[in-house]
Design a protein around this motif. Structure first.
Motif, mmCIF file in Angstrom:
data_model
loop_
_atom_site.group_PDB
_atom_site.id
_atom_site.type_symbol
_atom_site.label_atom_id
_atom_site.label_comp_id
_atom_site.label_asym_id
_atom_site.label_seq_id
_atom_site.Cartn_x
_atom_site.Cartn_y
_atom_site.Cartn_z
ATOM 1 N N PHE A 1 61.740 49.301 30.241
ATOM 2 C CA PHE A 1 60.305 49.336 30.539
ATOM 3 C C PHE A 1 59.824 50.759 30.787
ATOM 4 N N GLU B 1 66.578 46.193 31.965
ATOM 5 C CA GLU B 1 65.182 45.852 31.694
ATOM 6 C C GLU B 1 64.241 46.887 32.288
ATOM 7 N N TYR C 1 57.144 52.772 28.649
ATOM 8 C CA TYR C 1 55.930 53.191 29.357
ATOM 9 C C TYR C 1 55.715 54.695 29.207
#
Length: 112
Positions: A19, A15, A23
């Motif tokens: 992310f 995860e 990002y």
């Protein structure tokens, strides 16, 4: 071994990786965390590339050694040695005589 304890940290790491990738894929590419992530990604890609190249070169080297070994086994002798054992045809009749049974004289019956 408890799989929950193993899968839990791996899913959190996945995860976090997801992310950071999302990002940094946007406008945040100049942020310090994205630069670090980019270098780690480049190192990981280089490592994977090196492993794949090592595997491919290993396969090529193995095939080359196999070909070299087959060529060595196929080479019988040089031309001078081969001429020494080459059949020239002049001894053909003698070799046939060796295999023919000896001629026997069949005694003729005397006539009374």
């Amino acid at each position: 071994m408890n799989l929950d304890k193993l899968i839990g940290p791996l899913s959190r790491d996945w995860e976090w990786l997801s992310f950071v990738t999302q990002y940094c894929a946007g406008r945040n590419i100049d942020k310090p965390i994205c630069e670090d992530f980019m270098w780690w990604a480049l190192v990981a890609a280089a490592l994977v590339l090196a492993i794949v190249a090592w595997w491919i070169l290993g396969k090529i080297a193995k095939a080359h050694e196999s070909r070299k070994h087959r060529r060595m086994l196929a080479k019988v002798a040089d031309a001078k040695t081969m001429n020494k054992y080459r059949w020239s045809g002049h001894d053909f009749a003698r070799s046939l005589d060796f295999f023919r049974p000896a001629r026997r004289e069949i005694p003729q019956a005397e006539k009374p």
